[in-house]
Design a protein around this motif. Structure first.
Motif, PDB file in Angstrom:
ATOM      1  N   MET A   1       0.844  -1.180   0.000  1.00  0.00           N
ATOM      2  CA  MET A   1       0.000   0.000   0.000  1.00  0.00           C
ATOM      3  C   MET A   1       0.884   1.236   0.000  1.00  0.00           C
ATOM      4  SD  MET A   1      -2.620   1.175   2.939  1.00  0.00           S
ATOM      5  CE  MET A   1      -4.241   1.349   2.310  1.00  0.00           C
ATOM      6  N   SER A   2       0.652   2.137  -0.934  1.00  0.00           N
ATOM      7  CA  SER A   2       1.445   3.362  -0.992  1.00  0.00           C
ATOM      8  C   SER A   2       0.672   4.508  -0.345  1.00  0.00           C
ATOM      9  CB  SER A   2       1.783   3.715  -2.437  1.00  0.00           C
ATOM     10  OG  SER A   2       0.601   4.013  -3.139  1.00  0.00           O
ATOM     11  N   VAL A   3       1.424   5.460   0.149  1.00  0.00           N
ATOM     12  CA  VAL A   3       0.837   6.624   0.798  1.00  0.00           C
ATOM     13  C   VAL A   3       1.039   7.823  -0.112  1.00  0.00           C
ATOM     14  CG1 VAL A   3       0.952   8.142   2.800  1.00  0.00           C
ATOM     15  CG2 VAL A   3       1.311   5.687   3.083  1.00  0.00           C
ATOM     16  N   THR A   4      -0.022   8.547  -0.373  1.00  0.00           N
ATOM     17  CA  THR A   4       0.049   9.750  -1.185  1.00  0.00           C
ATOM     18  C   THR A   4       0.020  10.961  -0.276  1.00  0.00           C
ATOM     19  OG1 THR A   4      -1.120   8.653  -2.980  1.00  0.00           O
ATOM     20  CG2 THR A   4      -1.054  11.055  -3.032  1.00  0.00           C
ATOM     21  N   VAL A   5       0.988  11.838  -0.444  1.00  0.00           N
ATOM     22  CA  VAL A   5       1.038  13.062   0.336  1.00  0.00           C
ATOM     23  C   VAL A   5       0.540  14.195  -0.547  1.00  0.00           C
ATOM     24  CG1 VAL A   5       2.522  14.682   1.565  1.00  0.00           C
ATOM     25  CG2 VAL A   5       2.985  12.224   1.679  1.00  0.00           C
ATOM     26  N   ILE A   6      -0.470  14.869  -0.079  1.00  0.00           N
ATOM     27  CA  ILE A   6      -1.021  15.990  -0.823  1.00  0.00           C
ATOM     28  C   ILE A   6      -0.402  17.266  -0.265  1.00  0.00           C
ATOM     29  CG2 ILE A   6      -3.104  17.277  -1.416  1.00  0.00           C
ATOM     30  CD1 ILE A   6      -4.641  14.634  -1.082  1.00  0.00           C
ATOM     31  N   GLU A   7       0.323  17.959  -1.114  1.00  0.00           N
ATOM     32  CA  GLU A   7       0.944  19.210  -0.698  1.00  0.00           C
ATOM     33  C   GLU A   7      -0.048  20.352  -0.879  1.00  0.00           C
ATOM     34  OE1 GLU A   7       4.781  20.019  -2.330  1.00  0.00           O
ATOM     35  OE2 GLU A   7       5.271  17.899  -2.400  1.00  0.00           O
ATOM     36  N   ARG A   8       0.070  21.334  -0.025  1.00  0.00           N
ATOM     37  CA  ARG A   8      -0.809  22.497  -0.119  1.00  0.00           C
ATOM     38  C   ARG A   8      -0.507  23.266  -1.390  1.00  0.00           C
ATOM     39  NH1 ARG A   8      -3.049  24.513   5.059  1.00  0.00           N
ATOM     40  NH2 ARG A   8      -3.559  26.181   3.647  1.00  0.00           N
ATOM     41  N   LYS A   9      -1.533  23.646  -2.086  1.00  0.00           N
ATOM     42  CA  LYS A   9      -1.372  24.403  -3.319  1.00  0.00           C
ATOM     43  C   LYS A   9      -1.630  25.885  -3.100  1.00  0.00           C
ATOM     44  CE  LYS A   9      -0.781  20.621  -5.657  1.00  0.00           C
ATOM     45  NZ  LYS A   9       0.534  20.133  -5.773  1.00  0.00           N
ATOM     46  N   TRP A  10      -2.481  26.205  -2.158  1.00  0.00           N
ATOM     47  CA  TRP A  10      -2.890  27.579  -1.899  1.00  0.00           C
ATOM     48  C   TRP A  10      -2.675  27.931  -0.435  1.00  0.00           C
ATOM     49  CZ3 TRP A  10      -4.162  30.200  -6.120  1.00  0.00           C
ATOM     50  CH2 TRP A  10      -4.735  29.537  -7.193  1.00  0.00           C
ATOM     51  N   HIS A  11      -2.502  29.221  -0.176  1.00  0.00           N
ATOM     52  CA  HIS A  11      -2.467  29.724   1.198  1.00  0.00           C
ATOM     53  C   HIS A  11      -3.534  30.792   1.343  1.00  0.00           C
ATOM     54  CE1 HIS A  11       1.215  27.632   2.115  1.00  0.00           C
ATOM     55  NE2 HIS A  11       1.834  28.217   1.107  1.00  0.00           N
ATOM     56  N   THR A  12      -4.065  30.919   2.543  1.00  0.00           N
ATOM     57  CA  THR A  12      -4.985  32.009   2.841  1.00  0.00           C
ATOM     58  C   THR A  12      -4.161  33.253   3.170  1.00  0.00           C
ATOM     59  OG1 THR A  12      -5.043  31.558   5.209  1.00  0.00           O
ATOM     60  CG2 THR A  12      -6.668  30.390   3.832  1.00  0.00           C
ATOM     61  N   THR A  13      -4.827  34.380   3.198  1.00  0.00           N
ATOM     62  CA  THR A  13      -4.149  35.625   3.567  1.00  0.00           C
ATOM     63  C   THR A  13      -3.603  35.527   4.989  1.00  0.00           C
ATOM     64  OG1 THR A  13      -5.680  36.804   2.127  1.00  0.00           O
ATOM     65  CG2 THR A  13      -4.421  38.137   3.662  1.00  0.00           C
ATOM     66  N   ALA A  14      -4.350  34.911   5.874  1.00  0.00           N
ATOM     67  CA  ALA A  14      -3.901  34.763   7.261  1.00  0.00           C
ATOM     68  C   ALA A  14      -2.655  33.878   7.345  1.00  0.00           C
ATOM     69  CB  ALA A  14      -5.027  34.178   8.114  1.00  0.00           C
ATOM     70  N   GLU A  15      -2.613  32.827   6.562  1.00  0.00           N
ATOM     71  CA  GLU A  15      -1.435  31.951   6.564  1.00  0.00           C
ATOM     72  C   GLU A  15      -0.206  32.686   6.031  1.00  0.00           C
ATOM     73  OE1 GLU A  15      -3.706  27.676   5.926  1.00  0.00           O
ATOM     74  OE2 GLU A  15      -3.099  28.837   4.177  1.00  0.00           O
ATOM     75  N   VAL A  16      -0.397  33.498   5.003  1.00  0.00           N
ATOM     76  CA  VAL A  16       0.719  34.273   4.451  1.00  0.00           C
ATOM     77  C   VAL A  16       1.206  35.295   5.472  1.00  0.00           C
ATOM     78  CG1 VAL A  16       1.399  35.893   2.635  1.00  0.00           C
ATOM     79  CG2 VAL A  16       0.057  33.860   2.068  1.00  0.00           C
TER      80      VAL A  16
END
Length: 69
Positions: A1-16
């Motif tokens: 079984m493989s594990v897929t890591v989903i990377e964040r594509k977008w950031h919110t203004t608060a995260e930035v």
């Protein structure tokens, strides 16, 4: 079984704001004035990581020019 890591594509203004160690109001102003690129998704703004990098690179280049002048 493989594990897929989903990377964040977008950031919110608060995260930035947290990433740049800026206040939320300052970050929102940078977005609204176009100094940090963003797209509107529904009622929210989203920012690509590369756009944050572009802003930081541009600020560093401007600071470098000031020091060299």
């Amino acid at each position: 079984m493989s594990v897929t890591v989903i990377e964040r594509k977008w950031h919110t203004t608060a995260e930035v704001a947290v990433m740049l160690n800026f206040g939320l109001s300052k970050t929102k102003m940078l977005v609204l004035t176009g100094k940090i690129r963003s797209v509107k998704v529904g009622r929210d703004r989203r920012i690509l990581p590369v756009w944050v990098d572009e802003y930081v690179t541009r600020c560093a280049a401007e600071a470098e020019q000031e020091w060299c002048a």
